[in-house]
Motif scaffolding. Structure first.
Motif, PDB file in Angstrom:
ATOM      1  N   PRO A   1       1.299   6.094  -1.660  1.00 43.64           N
ATOM      2  CA  PRO A   1       2.828   5.836  -2.293  1.00 43.64           C
ATOM      3  C   PRO A   1       3.127   4.589  -1.422  1.00 43.64           C
ATOM      4  O   PRO A   1       2.645   4.387  -0.340  1.00 43.64           O
TER       5      PRO A   1
ATOM      6  N   LYS B   1       0.231  13.038  -6.755  1.00 43.58           N
ATOM      7  CA  LYS B   1      -0.732  13.370  -5.852  1.00 43.58           C
ATOM      8  C   LYS B   1      -1.696  14.372  -6.501  1.00 43.58           C
ATOM      9  O   LYS B   1      -2.900  14.378  -6.137  1.00 43.58           O
TER      10      LYS B   1
ATOM     11  N   ALA C   1       7.044  10.440   1.218  1.00 46.31           N
ATOM     12  CA  ALA C   1       5.694  10.222   1.377  1.00 46.31           C
ATOM     13  C   ALA C   1       5.064  11.125   1.908  1.00 46.31           C
ATOM     14  O   ALA C   1       3.859  11.652   1.831  1.00 46.31           O
TER      15      ALA C   1
ATOM     16  N   TRP D   1       5.837  12.003  -6.813  1.00 49.29           N
ATOM     17  CA  TRP D   1       4.778  11.570  -6.051  1.00 49.29           C
ATOM     18  C   TRP D   1       4.163  12.930  -5.884  1.00 49.29           C
ATOM     19  O   TRP D   1       2.653  12.919  -5.993  1.00 49.29           O
TER      20      TRP D   1
ATOM     21  N   PHE E   1      -4.221   8.469  -3.858  1.00 51.26           N
ATOM     22  CA  PHE E   1      -2.698   8.404  -4.235  1.00 51.26           C
ATOM     23  C   PHE E   1      -2.121   7.774  -2.799  1.00 51.26           C
ATOM     24  O   PHE E   1      -2.153   8.468  -1.719  1.00 51.26           O
TER      25      PHE E   1
ATOM     26  N   HIS F   1      10.540   8.770  -5.985  1.00 53.46           N
ATOM     27  CA  HIS F   1      10.023   9.598  -4.980  1.00 53.46           C
ATOM     28  C   HIS F   1       9.552  11.134  -5.509  1.00 53.46           C
ATOM     29  O   HIS F   1       8.729  11.837  -5.299  1.00 53.46           O
TER      30      HIS F   1
ATOM     31  N   THR G   1       1.937   2.513  -5.894  1.00 54.28           N
ATOM     32  CA  THR G   1       3.380   2.412  -6.592  1.00 54.28           C
ATOM     33  C   THR G   1       3.945   1.267  -6.319  1.00 54.28           C
ATOM     34  O   THR G   1       4.793   0.921  -7.123  1.00 54.28           O
TER      35      THR G   1
ATOM     36  N   ASN H   1      13.422   3.253  -5.476  1.00 52.96           N
ATOM     37  CA  ASN H   1      13.404   4.701  -6.043  1.00 52.96           C
ATOM     38  C   ASN H   1      14.280   4.626  -7.341  1.00 52.96           C
ATOM     39  O   ASN H   1      15.292   4.361  -7.485  1.00 52.96           O
TER      40      ASN H   1
END
Length: 457
Positions: A356, A344, A391, A340, A354, A337, A324, A329
């Protein structure tokens, strides 16, 4: 009666000698870094910690046999001389003093900075002020470019000053900082030989030096392929072949262990969405006309996800995963966030990775003075910790960090210091120390390790 007292004294004396012998033996066996022997808070002062370890080693050496003592004192003298010369201690000493590298923590690194001492001029520190695309808005903001060393294209000021990425002492200092933060893989911004971004100069000739210093600190290096002119399936095939042929044999060259047990190079592809999926599929699918799959140059290719629709394009293109990048954010779908978890889940269902990207904050008004609305305040480290927490919630195999030293966009975790000039007052990390974001990264690296052990149970 006298004989009884004499015997009692002898027994008492022997008992005291026995206790003393045990105490001496235990003192000799005591680890140099026993937790109860460290001054409180010493871990927050790396330089003091290094000197204390040195003194502890000297004291312990006096308790060893004569031959070992002579050898150890000789080694200590060598280390002290090296320290005075401002060179780094040997690798085995570094392993004792620095946090262990976490090869699931990848950090974006830029080697595009220059100064007159090493490059004949300033590069990137003199970044121009970029105009807004709307002329009516652009007219309300200053134009021109920065004038280092007092006026640089950044809102923070580096502890190392307006350095050159070619300076060996700078490269080494960077490696030590990244290792102290318990990161493990450097994601090096890369253009093909002879190419550079519009404000820089070619840097491929620095790769061997970066690999050598990374190896000294037990770090690995992978490549962040930038969006150069006319990048397509054919040029990417040649790029990957060039990188693997030239650098793939170096011990610091990163290879990732896949779920099938293969060890493959990994390449992050910035602005991958600019190229249509059909072109990428030529390179990244088994049936593609330029396929790199099942060849000596096969690798893991990680695409940049900005918008939600990109996830489908990434899957169709044949990429192996997505990251990303942006440390903002709410700026994009990918950098938000709260998205995510769904990203995922999509990746898990399509056999994709994935990754982050977390960052300490964002501010680029030194080069985009009109972009204040995208600033993300660091909140004394809380923003960074919130990103790490988000994360970890999605249990990623890898976390990427934006960035070690992208100073223009204020995402750096490199050491920064307070600075005020006649025209500029730079931001800083106060009330914390210059290394606070390195320490926070190390903290979350350890937390990630512990939580990952639980995920795998």
């Amino acid at each position: 009666m006298a004989r009884f007292r004499r015997r009692t004294c002898i027994i008492l004396l022997l008992f005291i000698l026995f206790i003393c012998s045990i105490m001496m033996a235990l003192k000799t066996l005591r680890p140099d870094r026993a937790g109860f022997g460290d001054p409180f808070g010493l871990g927050l002062l790396p330089e003091l910690q290094q000197r204390t370890v040195l003194l502890d080693n000297k004291q312990n050496s006096l308790n060893r046999v004569q031959g070992d003592t002579v050898t150890h004192i000789s080694n200590l003298r060598s280390i002290a001389v090296n320290t005075m010369k401002a060179s780094m201690p040997p690798v085995n000493k570094l392993e004792e003093e620095l946090s262990s590298p976490n090869y699931n923590f990848h950090i974006f690194y830029y080697s595009w900075f220059g100064n007159p001492q090493f490059d004949g001029k300033y590069i990137h520190w003199n970044h121009p002020l970029l105009p807004h695309w709307d002329p009516k808005i652009a007219n309300n903001y200053p134009k021109g470019r920065h004038s280092p060393p007092e006026d640089i294209g950044a809102n923070f000021y580096p502890e190392l000053g307006s350095y050159s990425s070619k300076d060996p002492s700078v490269i080494e200092a960077h490696m030590k900082q990244m290792r102290s933060a318990s990161t493990g893989v450097i994601v090096l911004s890369w253009y093909p030989p002879g190419m550079a971004d519009e404000n820089g100069e070619p840097t491929d000739d620095l790769v061997p030096v970066i690999l050598d210093y990374a190896h000294k600190y037990n770090l690995k290096v992978t490549f962040h392929i930038e969006p150069y002119k006319d990048r397509d399936d054919r040029s990417m095939y040649h790029n990957v072949k060039y990188i693997i042929d030239k650098y793939g044999g170096h011990p610091a060259f990163y290879r990732h262990k896949t779920s099938t047990g293969r060890f493959l190079p990994m390449f992050y592809v910035y602005d991958s969405y600019v190229t249509i999926p059909e072109i990428w599929a030529n390179l990244l699918t088994v049936s593609g006309s330029q396929t790199i799959r099942n060849t000596p140059y096969d690798a893991l290719f990680i695409a940049l996800l900005v918008e939600e629709r990109h996830k489908h394009d990434i899957h169709r293109s044949g990429f192996d995963g997505m990251y990303t990048y942006f440390a903002t954010n709410g700026f994009s779908y990918g950098s938000s966030h709260h998205n995510w978890a769904s990203l995922k889940a999509f990746c898990d269902s399509n056999n994709l990775m994935f990754i982050p990207s977390v960052g300490p904050g964002y501010i680029d008004t030194s080069i985009r003075p009109w972009n204040n609305h995208n600033t993300r305040n660091r909140v004394n480290g809380k923003y960074y910790e919130t990103a790490f927490s988000a994360a970890l919630l999605v249990r990623p195999e890898i976390i990427s960090i934006t960035s070690f030293n992208e100073w223009h966009e204020g995402t750096q975790i490199e050491k920064a210091v307070p600075k005020r000039t006649g025209q500029v007052v730079y931001l800083d990390y106060k009330p914390h120390k210059p290394n606070v974001y390195l320490e926070l990264t190390q903290k979350w690296s350890e937390k990630y390790r512990k939580e990952q052990e639980q995920w795998l149970m």
